[in-house]
Design an enzyme around this catalytic site. Structure first.
Site, PDB file in Angstrom:
ATOM      1  N   ARG A 128       0.592  -1.220  -0.020  1.00  0.00           N
ATOM      2  CA  ARG A 128       0.121  -0.139   0.038  1.00  0.00           C
ATOM      3  C   ARG A 128       0.800   1.116   0.095  1.00  0.00           C
ATOM      4  NH1 ARG A 128      -4.534   1.129   4.622  1.00  0.00           N
ATOM      5  NH2 ARG A 128      -2.754   1.645   5.861  1.00  0.00           N
ATOM      6  N   THR A 174      -0.381   7.728  -1.262  1.00  0.00           N
ATOM      7  CA  THR A 174      -1.682   7.672  -1.939  1.00  0.00           C
ATOM      8  C   THR A 174      -2.594   6.517  -1.253  1.00  0.00           C
ATOM      9  OG1 THR A 174      -1.270   5.815  -3.334  1.00  0.00           O
ATOM     10  CG2 THR A 174      -0.452   8.120  -4.074  1.00  0.00           C
ATOM     11  N   ASP A 216       0.435  -2.599  12.300  1.00  0.00           N
ATOM     12  CA  ASP A 216       0.900  -3.136  11.095  1.00  0.00           C
ATOM     13  C   ASP A 216       1.089  -4.677  11.022  1.00  0.00           C
ATOM     14  OD1 ASP A 216       2.436  -3.640   8.748  1.00  0.00           O
ATOM     15  OD2 ASP A 216       2.526  -1.528   8.245  1.00  0.00           O
ATOM     16  N   ASP A 272       4.543  -5.846   9.706  1.00  0.00           N
ATOM     17  CA  ASP A 272       5.848  -5.327  10.710  1.00  0.00           C
ATOM     18  C   ASP A 272       5.866  -6.458  11.791  1.00  0.00           C
ATOM     19  OD1 ASP A 272       6.840  -3.458   8.973  1.00  0.00           O
ATOM     20  OD2 ASP A 272       5.451  -1.683  10.001  1.00  0.00           O
TER      21      ASP A 272
HETATM   22  C1  PRP Z   1      -1.306  -4.350   4.564  1.00  0.00           C
HETATM   23  C2  PRP Z   1      -2.170  -5.509   4.926  1.00  0.00           C
HETATM   24  C3  PRP Z   1      -3.153  -5.391   3.726  1.00  0.00           C
HETATM   25  C4  PRP Z   1      -3.155  -4.058   3.427  1.00  0.00           C
HETATM   26  C5  PRP Z   1      -4.561  -3.538   3.995  1.00  0.00           C
HETATM   27  O1  PRP Z   1      -0.177  -4.696   3.864  1.00  0.00           O
HETATM   28  O2  PRP Z   1      -1.305  -6.697   4.785  1.00  0.00           O
HETATM   29  O3  PRP Z   1      -2.252  -6.149   2.378  1.00  0.00           O
HETATM   30  O4  PRP Z   1      -2.255  -3.339   4.242  1.00  0.00           O
HETATM   31  O5  PRP Z   1      -4.788  -2.433   3.690  1.00  0.00           O
HETATM   32  P1  PRP Z   1      -5.889  -1.755   2.468  1.00  0.00           P
HETATM   33  O6  PRP Z   1      -6.895  -2.718   2.832  1.00  0.00           O
HETATM   34  O7  PRP Z   1      -6.088  -0.362   2.802  1.00  0.00           O
HETATM   35  O8  PRP Z   1      -5.267  -1.856   1.223  1.00  0.00           O
HETATM   36  P2  PRP Z   1       0.920  -3.591   3.423  1.00  0.00           P
HETATM   37  O9  PRP Z   1       0.436  -2.744   2.318  1.00  0.00           O
HETATM   38  O10 PRP Z   1       1.308  -2.875   4.813  1.00  0.00           O
HETATM   39  O11 PRP Z   1       2.120  -4.590   3.072  1.00  0.00           O
HETATM   40  P3  PRP Z   1       2.958  -5.708   3.540  1.00  0.00           P
HETATM   41  O12 PRP Z   1       2.013  -6.886   3.924  1.00  0.00           O
HETATM   42  O13 PRP Z   1       3.959  -5.765   2.890  1.00  0.00           O
HETATM   43  O14 PRP Z   1       3.212  -5.212   4.877  1.00  0.00           O
HETATM   44  N1  URA Z   2      -2.540  -2.505   7.182  1.00  0.00           N
HETATM   45  C1  URA Z   2      -2.151  -3.097   8.372  1.00  0.00           C
HETATM   46  O1  URA Z   2      -1.206  -4.002   8.535  1.00  0.00           O
HETATM   47  N2  URA Z   2      -2.790  -2.680   9.523  1.00  0.00           N
HETATM   48  C2  URA Z   2      -3.876  -1.905   9.336  1.00  0.00           C
HETATM   49  O2  URA Z   2      -4.533  -1.375  10.398  1.00  0.00           O
HETATM   50  C3  URA Z   2      -4.390  -1.279   8.094  1.00  0.00           C
HETATM   51  C4  URA Z   2      -3.655  -1.778   7.018  1.00  0.00           C
END
Ligand code: PRP
Ligand code: URA
Length: 209
Positions: A104, A108, A200, A203
């Site tokens: 994400r 944006t 997160d 993380d």
């Molecule tokens: C997080 C989560 C989802 C997304 C959700 O991933 O695991 O994929 O955010 O958010 P959204 O519904 O607003 O799209 P992130 O983009 O942080 O990536 P990661 O899994 O690599 O940490």
């Molecule tokens: N992605 C995450 O990992 N946590 C949130 O709360 C939203 C998006």
């Protein structure tokens, strides 16, 4: 029209509470994520079609049910979706696994696709797209788009924590998809984090913050 299933099993609720706790470290967070995913997958696969086959027990021949057709495919959204994969594979070791890589964009909040590799015969399989978090719904929608564009027999989406905004977005963009979640939280904050949420997920799984 797809449905939204919110699980209310006491074990899931208990494990989710531990997962939300900010003092839960990466080791326990990973274990809990996999345990929750396994418990949820058990429920999500209740409607897998069966067929009767003839087998020989040590005593006699009999008809007995087994899963019909191609085995289920699981598609984690990288990277946090990977945290749920092993728990599901413990339950369904023969499942095929595809990967959709999305992150994400922090400015944006739009998902950016960087990888997609699916089993070759998705049009003959029931696929389960997994990600712990459904926040704005942008990532889930993009992943479902990516999978659908390659052809698929049926598709479900499973997450641990969903925001109402994310559920609405997925239902708007993909009204045929069933959504399975262990919780629907209150709202998104200004950075599109789920509140109360668990922070997160990526993380916390990988100790990157
Ligand atoms: C997080 C989560 C989802 C997304 C959700 O991933 O695991 O994929 O955010 O958010 P959204 O519904 O607003 O799209 P992130 O983009 O942080 O990536 P990661 O899994 O690599 O940490
Ligand atoms: N992605 C995450 O990992 N946590 C949130 O709360 C939203 C998006």
């Amino acid at each position: 029209m797809g449905e939204v299933f919110i699980f209310d099993h006491p074990l899931m609720k208990h494990k989710l509470t531990l997962l939300r706790d900010k003092d839960t470290g990466p080791k326990e967070f990973r274990e809990l994520t996999n345990e929750l995913a396994m418990l949820m997958a058990y429920e999500v696969t209740r409607d897998i079609p069966l067929e009767e086959v003839e087998i020989e027990t040590p005593l006699t021949s009999t008809k007995s049910p087994r899963i019909a057709g191609k085995k289920i495919g699981v598609v984690p959204i990288l990277r946090a979706g990977l945290g749920m994969l092993d728990g599901i594979l413990q339950l369904m070791p023969a499942a095929r696994v595809g990967h959709v890589g999305l992150y994400r964009d922090p400015d944006t909040l739009e998902p950016v696709e960087y990888y997609c590799k699916l089993p070759p015969d998705t049009e003959n399989r029931d696929l389960l797209v997994i990600d712990p978090m459904l926040a704005t719904g942008g990532s889930a929608t993009a992943a479902i788009d990516a999978v659908k564009s390659r052809g698929v027999r049926s598709l479900k989406f499973m997450c641990l924590v969903a925001a109402p905004e994310g559920i609405e977005r997925v239902r708007e963009d993909h009204e045929d998809i069933d959504i399975y979640t262990a919780a629907v939280d209150d709202h998104l904050d200004d950075h599109a984090y789920i509140v109360p949420g668990l922070g997160d997920a990526g993380d916390r799984l990988y100790g990157t913050k």
